[in-house]
Design a protein around this motif. Structure first.
Motif, short mmCIF file in Angstrom:
data_model
loop_
_atom_site.label_atom_id
_atom_site.label_comp_id
_atom_site.label_asym_id
_atom_site.label_seq_id
_atom_site.Cartn_x
_atom_site.Cartn_y
_atom_site.Cartn_z
N MET A 89 36.17 38.77 47.35
CA MET A 89 35.70 40.00 47.99
C MET A 89 34.17 40.09 47.97
O MET A 89 33.54 40.37 48.97
CB MET A 89 36.23 41.23 47.23
CG MET A 89 37.55 41.76 47.76
SD MET A 89 37.61 41.87 49.53
CE MET A 89 39.36 41.84 49.77
N PHE A 126 29.36 40.56 38.01
CA PHE A 126 30.61 41.23 38.42
C PHE A 126 31.76 40.66 37.59
O PHE A 126 31.72 39.53 37.13
CB PHE A 126 30.87 40.96 39.89
CG PHE A 126 29.77 41.42 40.78
CD1 PHE A 126 29.61 42.76 41.10
CD2 PHE A 126 28.84 40.50 41.28
CE1 PHE A 126 28.58 43.17 41.91
CE2 PHE A 126 27.81 40.93 42.09
CZ PHE A 126 27.68 42.27 42.41
N ARG A 136 37.54 27.21 45.69
CA ARG A 136 38.33 28.17 46.46
C ARG A 136 37.44 28.99 47.39
O ARG A 136 37.83 29.33 48.50
CB ARG A 136 39.10 29.10 45.51
CG ARG A 136 40.13 29.91 46.24
CD ARG A 136 41.04 30.64 45.30
NE ARG A 136 40.30 31.57 44.45
CZ ARG A 136 40.87 32.32 43.52
NH1 ARG A 136 42.17 32.22 43.31
NH2 ARG A 136 40.16 33.14 42.79
N LYS A 165 34.93 38.75 36.78
CA LYS A 165 35.28 37.49 37.43
C LYS A 165 36.51 37.61 38.33
O LYS A 165 36.62 36.96 39.34
CB LYS A 165 35.48 36.38 36.41
CG LYS A 165 36.71 36.55 35.56
CD LYS A 165 36.88 35.36 34.62
CE LYS A 165 38.08 35.60 33.72
NZ LYS A 165 38.26 34.57 32.72
N ASP A 166 37.42 38.50 37.94
CA ASP A 166 38.60 38.64 38.78
C ASP A 166 38.28 39.35 40.08
O ASP A 166 38.83 39.01 41.12
CB ASP A 166 39.70 39.40 38.03
CG ASP A 166 40.23 38.56 36.87
OD1 ASP A 166 40.29 37.34 37.06
OD2 ASP A 166 40.52 39.12 35.81
N LEU A 167 37.35 40.28 39.99
CA LEU A 167 36.91 40.95 41.20
C LEU A 167 36.23 39.96 42.12
O LEU A 167 36.45 39.93 43.33
CB LEU A 167 35.96 42.09 40.82
CG LEU A 167 35.54 43.01 41.97
CD1 LEU A 167 36.75 43.79 42.48
CD2 LEU A 167 34.49 44.00 41.47
N LYS A 189 30.65 35.58 32.86
CA LYS A 189 29.29 36.01 32.56
C LYS A 189 28.58 36.66 33.74
O LYS A 189 27.50 37.22 33.59
CB LYS A 189 28.47 34.80 32.10
CG LYS A 189 28.59 34.54 30.60
CD LYS A 189 27.44 33.69 30.08
CE LYS A 189 27.54 32.25 30.53
NZ LYS A 189 26.51 31.39 29.95
N SER A 204 36.61 36.78 42.28
CA SER A 204 37.38 35.67 42.77
C SER A 204 38.57 36.14 43.61
O SER A 204 39.44 35.36 43.93
CB SER A 204 37.89 34.84 41.58
OG SER A 204 38.69 35.64 40.75
N LEU A 205 38.59 37.42 43.92
CA LEU A 205 39.68 37.91 44.76
C LEU A 205 39.74 37.13 46.07
O LEU A 205 38.72 36.86 46.66
CB LEU A 205 39.47 39.40 45.08
CG LEU A 205 39.97 40.37 44.03
CD1 LEU A 205 39.62 41.80 44.46
CD2 LEU A 205 41.47 40.26 43.83
N CYS A 225 27.42 35.42 40.94
CA CYS A 225 28.57 36.31 40.80
C CYS A 225 29.84 35.56 40.44
O CYS A 225 30.81 36.16 40.00
CB CYS A 225 28.67 37.18 42.04
SG CYS A 225 30.11 37.04 43.01
N LEU A 226 29.84 34.24 40.59
CA LEU A 226 31.05 33.49 40.26
C LEU A 226 30.96 32.74 38.93
O LEU A 226 31.81 31.91 38.63
CB LEU A 226 31.38 32.50 41.38
CG LEU A 226 31.93 33.10 42.67
CD1 LEU A 226 32.33 32.02 43.65
CD2 LEU A 226 33.13 33.99 42.40
N ILE A 227 29.94 33.04 38.11
CA ILE A 227 29.91 32.42 36.79
C ILE A 227 31.06 33.00 35.97
O ILE A 227 31.14 34.22 35.79
CB ILE A 227 28.56 32.69 36.08
CG1 ILE A 227 27.44 31.96 36.82
CG2 ILE A 227 28.62 32.23 34.63
CD1 ILE A 227 26.07 32.26 36.29
N PRO A 228 31.97 32.17 35.48
CA PRO A 228 33.15 32.69 34.81
C PRO A 228 32.78 33.55 33.60
O PRO A 228 32.06 33.11 32.73
CB PRO A 228 33.90 31.43 34.36
CG PRO A 228 33.40 30.36 35.25
CD PRO A 228 31.98 30.70 35.55
#
Lengths: 109, 214
Positions: A1, B207, A85, B209-211, B204, B213-214, B199-202
């Motif tokens: 998102m 945001f 992904r 991480k689940d948000l 850390k 990686s949606l 924003c995709l650093i697991p």
């Protein structure tokens, strides 16, 4: 998102700064689709390959000499998976825009 | 006459017996006698043309003659070699086509492997026990990632070369410089990548991480 928001914002910025009237649909469409491609290539080299080469090395060492796989491997595997992904998702609008550049005049002239 | 009217839409020769082979290369010319025999149905079991020459009825794609079919001998290969391929001769057109071609090949290699990783490889590797994984992963991934990462470079470079020429021609038509689109392209998209990376650093990133990686 979140990366949808980033990509849409970047696309809007690109259109905003290239709005003089002489830019063709091909320029703008590839300018956005190609931008996604540019991000994807940076992902491949900056994240996926950087992480995966360590994972490959550690896994090979572990299989050959029994060296323990460092904890960091989990983190890297997660990060490369997320980026991979992200690239998977980005590839669809990318291909749409590449096709649109010649066959679907939606921007500019 | 007919050929002249049809111009480049012609895909074969239709001619009365006697003149049908006049424009063909020496290798495909047959004596009139043999051609007549063929038309009368003699010697059907004997090959009169090399294997790679196809013969049969021909129809034309041009709307003006859409409904016409010429049931006559057509030497497709002969026709092709004579006049139905017009390769653009200027250097720039050929160079741009080469870039585009390489871009397709590189792009298919790259995205094909990307889809393999996402659709097949990730779920498959999860199912392996550590010993098998130790054997499979290094050999599989180092090979796959070699093609993956170099295909990405080929795709991007060939694409940039092609896009650069579009930008240059647009800019020169508009009396502007191609610096604008080029600079904004690299600036905007590199920043977008950096934001995405952050924003995709697991665990850390700024945001959740689940948000992300949606």
């Amino acid at each position: 998102m979140i990366y949808t928001v980033i990509v849409v914002a970047a696309s809007w910025l690109f259109l905003h700064f290239n709005d003089h009237g002489w830019e063709s649909n091909r320029l703008l469409s590839i300018g956005i689709g190609g931008g996604m491609g540019w991000m994807m290539m940076l992902n491949v080299w900056g994240v996926i390959w950087r992480g995966q080469k360590k994972i490959i090395q550690w896994t090979a060492d572990n299989a050959a000499n029994g060296t323990a796989i460092p904890e960091k491997a989990k983190y890297l595997a997660r990060q490369t998976f997320l980026m991979s992904r992200a690239n998977f998702v980005l590839s669809f609008p990318l291909l749409f825009l590449m096709g649109a550049s010649s066959h679907y005049p939606m921007f500019g002239k | 006459m007919l050929r002249h009217e049809l111009g480049r839409t012609t895909i074969g020769y239709s001619s009365p017996a006697g003149s049908y082979n006049t424009a063909l290369p020496q290798a495909f010319q047959l004596p009139e006698e043999q051609y007549s025999q063929e038309r009368r149905g003699f010697g059907r079991n004997q090959r009169r043309f090399p294997d790679f020459v196809k013969t049969g009825p021909v129809s034309f794609p041009s709307p003006a003659i859409y409904n016409l079919q010429f049931h006559t001998r057509v030497v497709e290969l002969g026709a092709l070699t004579v006049s139905h391929i017009n390769l653009p001769s200027d250097f720039n057109t050929n160079l741009l086509m080469l870039f585009r071609w390489l871009h397709f090949i590189g792009g298919i290699t790259w995205l094909g492997l990307l889809y393999f990783f996402n659709l097949v490889n990730v779920p498959f590797l999860k199912e392996l026990d550590p010993t098998t994984k130790g054997k499979v992963l290094p050999g599989l991934m180092s090979r796959a990632l070699w093609w993956f990462r170099w295909a990405s470079v080929l795709t991007v470079l060939a694409g940039l070369a092609y896009w650069g020429s579009i930008v240059a021609s647009d800019a020169s038509n508009g009396g502007a410089s191609s610096g604008g689109p080029m600079a904004t392209f690299f600036l905007i998209w590199t920043i977008a990548w950096a934001l995405m990376y952050a924003c995709l650093i697991p665990g850390k990133g700024p945001f959740n991480k689940d948000l992300c990686s949606l």
